[in-house]
Design a protein around this motif. Structure first.
Motif, PDB file in Angstrom:
ATOM      1  N   GLY A 299      33.461  60.813  16.381  1.00  0.00           N
ATOM      2  CA  GLY A 299      32.687  60.822  14.910  1.00  0.00           C
ATOM      3  C   GLY A 299      31.399  60.407  14.806  1.00  0.00           C
ATOM      4  N   VAL A 300      30.814  60.274  15.729  1.00  0.00           N
ATOM      5  CA  VAL A 300      29.181  60.312  15.761  1.00  0.00           C
ATOM      6  C   VAL A 300      28.572  61.904  15.317  1.00  0.00           C
ATOM      7  N   ASP A 301      27.717  61.709  14.153  1.00  0.00           N
ATOM      8  CA  ASP A 301      27.573  63.061  13.848  1.00  0.00           C
ATOM      9  C   ASP A 301      25.969  63.336  14.133  1.00  0.00           C
ATOM     10  N   ASN A 302      25.528  64.148  13.933  1.00  0.00           N
ATOM     11  CA  ASN A 302      24.150  64.886  14.172  1.00  0.00           C
ATOM     12  C   ASN A 302      23.173  64.086  13.310  1.00  0.00           C
ATOM     13  N   THR A 303      23.431  63.211  12.260  1.00  0.00           N
ATOM     14  CA  THR A 303      22.637  62.292  11.489  1.00  0.00           C
ATOM     15  C   THR A 303      22.673  61.080  12.293  1.00  0.00           C
ATOM     16  N   LEU A 304      23.342  60.640  13.072  1.00  0.00           N
ATOM     17  CA  LEU A 304      23.531  59.480  13.762  1.00  0.00           C
ATOM     18  C   LEU A 304      23.280  59.559  15.380  1.00  0.00           C
TER      19      LEU A 304
ATOM     20  N   ILE B 138      28.185  68.576   4.076  1.00  0.00           N
ATOM     21  CA  ILE B 138      28.164  67.668   3.043  1.00  0.00           C
ATOM     22  C   ILE B 138      27.478  68.057   1.681  1.00  0.00           C
ATOM     23  N   CYS B 139      28.306  68.106   0.584  1.00  0.00           N
ATOM     24  CA  CYS B 139      28.053  68.625  -0.670  1.00  0.00           C
ATOM     25  C   CYS B 139      28.240  67.749  -1.763  1.00  0.00           C
ATOM     26  N   VAL B 140      27.658  67.699  -2.995  1.00  0.00           N
ATOM     27  CA  VAL B 140      27.889  67.498  -4.120  1.00  0.00           C
ATOM     28  C   VAL B 140      29.290  68.148  -4.782  1.00  0.00           C
ATOM     29  N   ASN B 141      30.503  67.545  -4.960  1.00  0.00           N
ATOM     30  CA  ASN B 141      31.654  67.975  -5.467  1.00  0.00           C
ATOM     31  C   ASN B 141      31.697  67.651  -6.994  1.00  0.00           C
ATOM     32  N   TYR B 142      32.279  68.526  -7.706  1.00  0.00           N
ATOM     33  CA  TYR B 142      32.165  68.180  -9.381  1.00  0.00           C
ATOM     34  C   TYR B 142      33.653  68.198  -9.872  1.00  0.00           C
ATOM     35  N   ASP B 143      33.859  67.563 -10.864  1.00  0.00           N
ATOM     36  CA  ASP B 143      35.550  67.788 -11.758  1.00  0.00           C
ATOM     37  C   ASP B 143      35.221  68.565 -12.806  1.00  0.00           C
ATOM     38  N   LYS B 144      36.174  69.871 -12.367  1.00  0.00           N
ATOM     39  CA  LYS B 144      36.072  70.869 -13.134  1.00  0.00           C
ATOM     40  C   LYS B 144      36.245  70.697 -14.638  1.00  0.00           C
ATOM     41  N   GLU B 145      37.371  69.827 -14.702  1.00  0.00           N
ATOM     42  CA  GLU B 145      38.143  69.487 -16.017  1.00  0.00           C
ATOM     43  C   GLU B 145      36.865  68.772 -16.934  1.00  0.00           C
TER      44      GLU B 145
ATOM     45  N   ARG C 121      24.431  70.654   6.676  1.00  0.00           N
ATOM     46  CA  ARG C 121      25.378  70.766   7.530  1.00  0.00           C
ATOM     47  C   ARG C 121      25.636  69.526   8.467  1.00  0.00           C
ATOM     48  N   GLN C 122      26.739  69.206   8.939  1.00  0.00           N
ATOM     49  CA  GLN C 122      27.113  68.118   9.764  1.00  0.00           C
ATOM     50  C   GLN C 122      28.048  68.617  10.966  1.00  0.00           C
TER      51      GLN C 122
ATOM     52  N   PRO D  71      23.524  76.274   4.064  1.00  0.00           N
ATOM     53  CA  PRO D  71      23.310  74.576   3.893  1.00  0.00           C
ATOM     54  C   PRO D  71      21.823  74.300   4.375  1.00  0.00           C
ATOM     55  N   GLU D  72      21.359  73.049   3.901  1.00  0.00           N
ATOM     56  CA  GLU D  72      20.180  72.728   4.676  1.00  0.00           C
ATOM     57  C   GLU D  72      20.454  72.006   6.151  1.00  0.00           C
ATOM     58  N   THR D  73      19.518  71.951   6.758  1.00  0.00           N
ATOM     59  CA  THR D  73      19.627  71.753   8.000  1.00  0.00           C
ATOM     60  C   THR D  73      18.481  71.033   8.379  1.00  0.00           C
ATOM     61  N   LEU D  74      18.436  70.156   9.648  1.00  0.00           N
ATOM     62  CA  LEU D  74      17.229  69.548   9.946  1.00  0.00           C
ATOM     63  C   LEU D  74      17.313  69.467  11.696  1.00  0.00           C
ATOM     64  N   ASP D  75      16.097  69.800  12.460  1.00  0.00           N
ATOM     65  CA  ASP D  75      16.161  69.583  13.710  1.00  0.00           C
ATOM     66  C   ASP D  75      16.582  68.294  14.294  1.00  0.00           C
ATOM     67  N   PRO D  76      17.339  67.925  15.041  1.00  0.00           N
ATOM     68  CA  PRO D  76      17.783  66.916  15.524  1.00  0.00           C
ATOM     69  C   PRO D  76      16.914  65.789  16.079  1.00  0.00           C
ATOM     70  N   ALA D  77      15.754  66.685  16.464  1.00  0.00           N
ATOM     71  CA  ALA D  77      14.395  65.810  16.928  1.00  0.00           C
ATOM     72  C   ALA D  77      13.683  65.126  15.808  1.00  0.00           C
ATOM     73  N   LYS D  78      13.714  65.899  14.572  1.00  0.00           N
ATOM     74  CA  LYS D  78      13.028  65.354  13.570  1.00  0.00           C
ATOM     75  C   LYS D  78      13.941  64.224  12.916  1.00  0.00           C
ATOM     76  N   ILE D  79      15.242  64.356  13.070  1.00  0.00           N
ATOM     77  CA  ILE D  79      16.166  63.449  12.473  1.00  0.00           C
ATOM     78  C   ILE D  79      15.704  61.936  13.231  1.00  0.00           C
ATOM     79  N   ALA D  80      15.723  62.192  14.653  1.00  0.00           N
ATOM     80  CA  ALA D  80      15.532  61.053  15.372  1.00  0.00           C
ATOM     81  C   ALA D  80      14.249  60.373  15.241  1.00  0.00           C
ATOM     82  N   ASP D  81      13.327  61.298  14.809  1.00  0.00           N
ATOM     83  CA  ASP D  81      11.969  60.726  14.874  1.00  0.00           C
ATOM     84  C   ASP D  81      11.932  59.832  13.235  1.00  0.00           C
ATOM     85  N   ASN D  82      12.531  60.336  12.355  1.00  0.00           N
ATOM     86  CA  ASN D  82      12.180  59.990  11.014  1.00  0.00           C
ATOM     87  C   ASN D  82      13.511  59.050  10.150  1.00  0.00           C
TER      88      ASN D  82
END
Length: 362
Positions: A95-100, A142-149, A275-276, A337-348
């Protein structure tokens, strides 16, 4: 997919019932986890789920009994695993993902192991190829979901982009997760960083805060309590018609509904997606390394990869694994989807989380 995702299942209470018999409530006795033990413990986030018959088949073939310890949202679970790495609660962490991921690797959470069958994992998901400390298991958006009704009744077009979310028409409608405790929340932050850049995302979040975004600790609270479009949210009388969740949430709402609707009650704002990818790894101080290796091998078998989508509502990463038709019908894959290089995530990441906390929570 991860705390999710998700990493992820839209109705945790339903799938969770099937886990009860095999879910541990705490770390096992040391005598039960020795190198010759026939019990192997998987530590994960709350949304890990499976078909019992599939796991039983692995247990029968391997001779190992699997215990599952669920440890909260993905962010919380990863943080706890790092804190307990010298005396881990189990043998494998999923369950560890690219964000962590960089946090886990930098803290020495995993030992090297190249899983059998890893050559069949789609190339775009492979990381850490020199040391093989983690194995890709699934992907999701990972995206924003909306309630159609909600939007239909008000004759209001649902948002389709990050820019839409800061417009007055959507004031006080969005609920998201705390980026320091939730992988979907962090993924949403990273999506805005990818979209607006290092200098632009703080200004965007200031506008989002001014537009009434609500922040809760984890996905379960956001989706199944606060969000008016989910089955759980309707029961809880949730009043937020926008939520940070997953692109695969709409199919889950159909599959678990009784009776099943012809169309999903929720939709996805395609222009808000990040993208996760989720990974599993053999914990550095695992007591049952042999069993842990066998379990990781199992997680990338075609049998488990085919079974996974309709249990955790994520996409498989193995070549030729089956994607359920419900995904295509009710929640098509996000094309850009938006993506980020893992190295950029790690640095920031740590600095971004600190800045976000100061901007949004204080």
């Amino acid at each position: 997919m991860s705390t999710t995702t998700r990493k992820f299942t839209a109705v945790v209470t339903v799938t969770g019932l099937g886990l009860a018999a095999l879910t541990a409530c705490g770390s096992s006795d040391s005598g039960d986890e020795g190198s010759g033990s026939k019990t192997v413990t998987l530590v994960s986030h709350d949304s890990f789920a499976y078909t019992k018959a599939v796991l039983k088949a692995f247990e029968k073939e391997s001779g190992y009994k699997v215990r599952v310890l669920k440890d909260g949202d993905a962010g919380t679970a990863v943080n706890k695993a790092i804190l307990t790495k010298d005396n881990p609660q189990g043998d494998v962490f999923f369950g560890v993902d690219n964000t962590l991921l960089s946090r886990a690797l930098d803290n020495g959470l995993f030992q090297s192991y190249e899983a059998k069958g890893s050559g069949l994992i789609l190339p775009q998901y492979r990381v850490d190829q020199d040391k093989h400390r983690v194995t890709p298991i699934d992907s999701g958006d990972i995206c924003v979901n909306y309630d159609k009704e909600y939007f239909s009744k008000r004759k209001l077009a649902p948002p389709t982009s990050f820019d839409d979310l800061i417009k007055p028409a959507y004031k006080n409608l969005l609920v998201t997760e705390n980026v320091s405790t939730s992988s979907p929340g962090l993924g949403f932050l990273l999506g805005t960083a990818a979209k607006y850049g290092d200098d632009g995302w703080p200004g965007y979040w200031k506008k989002l805060k001014a537009n009434g975004v609500k922040v809760v600790d984890g996905w379960e609270q956001a989706y199944n309590v606060e969000f008016s479009g989910s089955a759980g949210g309707k029961k809880a009388k949730g009043d937020r018609p926008l939520v940070v969740s997953y692109a695969s949430s709409p199919p889950a709402e159909v599959i678990y509904a009784d009776p099943k609707p012809k169309t999903a009650p929720t939709g996805v704002a395609d222009g808000t997606c990040f993208r996760q990818v989720e990974y599993a790894g053999l914990l550095s101080n695992a007591k049952n390394t042999k069993g842990g290796k066998a379990l990781i091998d199992f997680l990338i078998t075609k049998q488990f990869q085919d079974d996974m989508p309709l249990n955790m509502f994520v996409y498989p990463v193995r070549e030729a694994a089956q994607v359920p038709p419900e995904f295509t019908k009710f929640g098509p894959a996000v094309e850009d989807p938006e993506t980020l290089d893992p190295a950029k995530i790690a640095d920031n990441r740590d600095e971004w989380v600190k800045s976000w906390t100061s901007l949004v929570l204080k």
